[in-house]
Motif scaffolding. Structure first.
Motif, PDB file in Angstrom:
ATOM      1  N   GLY A 146       0.694  -1.252  -0.063  1.00  0.00           N
ATOM      2  CA  GLY A 146      -0.091   0.044  -0.003  1.00  0.00           C
ATOM      3  C   GLY A 146       0.841   1.213  -0.246  1.00  0.00           C
ATOM      4  O   GLY A 146       0.494   2.322  -0.667  1.00  0.00           O
ATOM      5  N   GLY A 147       1.989   0.993   0.892  1.00  0.00           N
ATOM      6  CA  GLY A 147       2.916   2.653   0.909  1.00  0.00           C
ATOM      7  C   GLY A 147       3.435   2.614  -0.550  1.00  0.00           C
ATOM      8  O   GLY A 147       3.838   3.884  -0.599  1.00  0.00           O
ATOM      9  N   VAL A 148       3.775   1.985  -1.277  1.00  0.00           N
ATOM     10  CA  VAL A 148       4.281   2.266  -2.687  1.00  0.00           C
ATOM     11  C   VAL A 148       3.201   2.823  -3.723  1.00  0.00           C
ATOM     12  O   VAL A 148       3.705   3.371  -4.859  1.00  0.00           O
ATOM     13  CB  VAL A 148       5.147   1.073  -3.476  1.00  0.00           C
ATOM     14  N   CYS A 149       2.060   2.827  -3.230  1.00  0.00           N
ATOM     15  CA  CYS A 149       0.903   3.488  -4.243  1.00  0.00           C
ATOM     16  C   CYS A 149       1.112   4.779  -4.148  1.00  0.00           C
ATOM     17  O   CYS A 149       0.440   5.466  -5.261  1.00  0.00           O
ATOM     18  CB  CYS A 149      -0.428   2.922  -3.861  1.00  0.00           C
ATOM     19  N   THR A 150       1.556   5.616  -3.185  1.00  0.00           N
ATOM     20  CA  THR A 150       1.613   6.986  -3.132  1.00  0.00           C
ATOM     21  C   THR A 150       3.076   7.668  -3.014  1.00  0.00           C
ATOM     22  O   THR A 150       3.649   6.810  -2.402  1.00  0.00           O
ATOM     23  CB  THR A 150       0.677   7.803  -2.362  1.00  0.00           C
ATOM     24  N   LEU A 151       2.898   8.883  -3.028  1.00  0.00           N
ATOM     25  CA  LEU A 151       4.385   9.400  -2.725  1.00  0.00           C
ATOM     26  C   LEU A 151       4.713   9.642  -1.250  1.00  0.00           C
ATOM     27  O   LEU A 151       5.757   9.227  -0.915  1.00  0.00           O
ATOM     28  CB  LEU A 151       4.295  11.083  -3.449  1.00  0.00           C
ATOM     29  N   ILE A 152       3.728   9.753  -0.356  1.00  0.00           N
ATOM     30  CA  ILE A 152       3.962   9.771   1.156  1.00  0.00           C
ATOM     31  C   ILE A 152       4.052   8.390   1.649  1.00  0.00           C
ATOM     32  O   ILE A 152       3.906   8.375   3.154  1.00  0.00           O
ATOM     33  CB  ILE A 152       3.086  10.732   1.776  1.00  0.00           C
ATOM     34  N   GLY A 153       3.517   7.526   1.034  1.00  0.00           N
ATOM     35  CA  GLY A 153       3.432   6.008   1.628  1.00  0.00           C
ATOM     36  C   GLY A 153       4.577   5.348   2.247  1.00  0.00           C
ATOM     37  O   GLY A 153       4.435   4.650   3.003  1.00  0.00           O
ATOM     38  N   THR A 154       5.735   5.502   1.536  1.00  0.00           N
ATOM     39  CA  THR A 154       6.906   5.124   1.803  1.00  0.00           C
ATOM     40  C   THR A 154       8.129   5.983   1.833  1.00  0.00           C
ATOM     41  O   THR A 154       8.098   6.916   0.859  1.00  0.00           O
ATOM     42  CB  THR A 154       7.449   3.700   1.162  1.00  0.00           C
ATOM     43  N   SER A 155       9.009   6.038   2.819  1.00  0.00           N
ATOM     44  CA  SER A 155      10.270   7.029   3.033  1.00  0.00           C
ATOM     45  C   SER A 155      10.928   6.767   1.597  1.00  0.00           C
ATOM     46  O   SER A 155      11.543   7.884   1.231  1.00  0.00           O
ATOM     47  CB  SER A 155      10.984   6.610   4.115  1.00  0.00           C
TER      48      SER A 155
ATOM     49  N   ALA B  99       0.757   5.362  -8.206  1.00  0.00           N
ATOM     50  CA  ALA B  99      -0.374   4.513  -7.998  1.00  0.00           C
ATOM     51  C   ALA B  99      -0.709   3.385  -8.993  1.00  0.00           C
ATOM     52  O   ALA B  99      -0.995   2.153  -8.755  1.00  0.00           O
ATOM     53  CB  ALA B  99      -1.690   5.372  -7.726  1.00  0.00           C
ATOM     54  N   PRO B 100      -0.526   3.555 -10.071  1.00  0.00           N
ATOM     55  CA  PRO B 100      -0.782   2.611 -11.207  1.00  0.00           C
ATOM     56  C   PRO B 100       0.214   1.325 -10.986  1.00  0.00           C
ATOM     57  O   PRO B 100      -0.265   0.111 -11.027  1.00  0.00           O
ATOM     58  CB  PRO B 100      -0.524   3.020 -12.630  1.00  0.00           C
ATOM     59  N   LEU B 101       1.490   1.711 -10.852  1.00  0.00           N
ATOM     60  CA  LEU B 101       2.305   0.419 -10.875  1.00  0.00           C
ATOM     61  C   LEU B 101       2.103  -0.173  -9.393  1.00  0.00           C
ATOM     62  O   LEU B 101       2.063  -1.409  -9.205  1.00  0.00           O
ATOM     63  CB  LEU B 101       3.747   0.678 -10.881  1.00  0.00           C
ATOM     64  N   GLY B 102       1.995   0.799  -8.477  1.00  0.00           N
ATOM     65  CA  GLY B 102       1.599   0.150  -6.962  1.00  0.00           C
ATOM     66  C   GLY B 102       0.318  -0.754  -6.804  1.00  0.00           C
ATOM     67  O   GLY B 102       0.464  -1.631  -6.038  1.00  0.00           O
ATOM     68  N   ILE B 103      -0.512  -0.331  -7.303  1.00  0.00           N
ATOM     69  CA  ILE B 103      -1.779  -1.149  -7.448  1.00  0.00           C
ATOM     70  C   ILE B 103      -1.778  -2.641  -8.179  1.00  0.00           C
ATOM     71  O   ILE B 103      -2.054  -3.285  -7.558  1.00  0.00           O
ATOM     72  CB  ILE B 103      -3.005  -0.200  -8.001  1.00  0.00           C
ATOM     73  N   VAL B 104      -0.976  -2.502  -9.371  1.00  0.00           N
ATOM     74  CA  VAL B 104      -0.754  -3.647  -9.900  1.00  0.00           C
ATOM     75  C   VAL B 104      -0.006  -4.611  -9.071  1.00  0.00           C
ATOM     76  O   VAL B 104      -0.276  -5.804  -8.960  1.00  0.00           O
ATOM     77  CB  VAL B 104      -0.084  -3.324 -11.338  1.00  0.00           C
ATOM     78  N   GLN B 105       1.324  -4.011  -8.453  1.00  0.00           N
ATOM     79  CA  GLN B 105       1.911  -4.745  -7.673  1.00  0.00           C
ATOM     80  C   GLN B 105       1.172  -5.275  -6.344  1.00  0.00           C
ATOM     81  O   GLN B 105       1.329  -6.638  -5.921  1.00  0.00           O
ATOM     82  CB  GLN B 105       3.123  -4.245  -7.060  1.00  0.00           C
ATOM     83  N   ALA B 106       0.400  -4.562  -5.666  1.00  0.00           N
ATOM     84  CA  ALA B 106      -0.440  -4.985  -4.687  1.00  0.00           C
ATOM     85  C   ALA B 106      -1.359  -6.151  -5.105  1.00  0.00           C
ATOM     86  O   ALA B 106      -1.580  -7.124  -4.249  1.00  0.00           O
ATOM     87  CB  ALA B 106      -1.388  -3.885  -3.905  1.00  0.00           C
TER      88      ALA B 106
END
Length: 187
Positions: A143-152, A175-182
């Motif tokens: 979930g953290g990799v879906c947005t700029l602020i989700g992960t350090s 988000a597009p890549l993060g959602i596919v990954q999740a």
């Protein structure tokens, strides 16, 4: 000589981290002050991390997560999660909730908030907490990799890109890549 001082400070810091004689933040500040006093880093180098937008944003995320915890929302979520008796359903709901929240609050903070909540929720079920804590960690990361602020890491890359004269990233650019990954990880 700077190398020797740095190695000695590193050994001292690791020793203090392992023994937990001092809080982690105190040890980190001691390391910074020691390197500054011995001239290994200049004052501007020592303080440069505090002016980084990535550092300030991560600090703000921890303040936000502490606010969520003190507001009682986390306790309510924990009570609701504890009512779920089926292990697979508990894991699914917990993972979806952690993934969603970690997109908007730093994923490390979400895991830190969820750990005691999950342990308390599964205590009466007789199931090992690790069965749920490992999926919690993965869900928060995804979930953290879906947005700029989700992960350090995303914040750091954005900060480095801006320092290099690039435009940086928008909040949902990952988000597009993060959602596919999740989504792929849950198959």
């Amino acid at each position: 000589m700077d190398l020797v001082i740095t190695l000695l400070v590193l050994v001292g810091a690791v020793t203090l981290f392992v023994t937990e004689k001092l809080r982690m933040d105190v040890v980190a500040l001691l390391v910074l002050c020691t390197l500054l006093i011995f001239g290994v880093v200049s004052p501007s180098e020592a303080l440069s991390g505090f002016s980084s937008t990535a550092t300030i944003t991560v600090a703000a995320m921890f303040v936000l997560s502490a606010g969520l915890k003190r507001s009682g929302i986390i306790a309510v979520l924990g009570d609701q999660l504890a009512r779920i008796r089926r292990g697979w359903l508990f894991a699914l709901v917990m993972m979806l909730l952690a993934a969603f929240l970690s997109a908007f609050v730093n994923n490390t903070a979400i895991v830190a908030i969820f750990i005691p909540m999950v342990i308390a929720a599964v205590a009466g079920s007789g199931q090992p907490p690790s069965k749920f804590l490992i999926p919690l960690s993965y869900a928060a990361q995804f979930g953290g990799v879906c947005t700029l602020i989700g992960t350090s890491t995303n914040l750091l890359v954005d900060s480095l890109a801006r320092q290099a004269g690039q435009t940086g990233f928008t909040l949902f650019e990952f988000a597009p890549l993060g959602i596919v990954q999740a989504d792929e990880s849950n198959v």
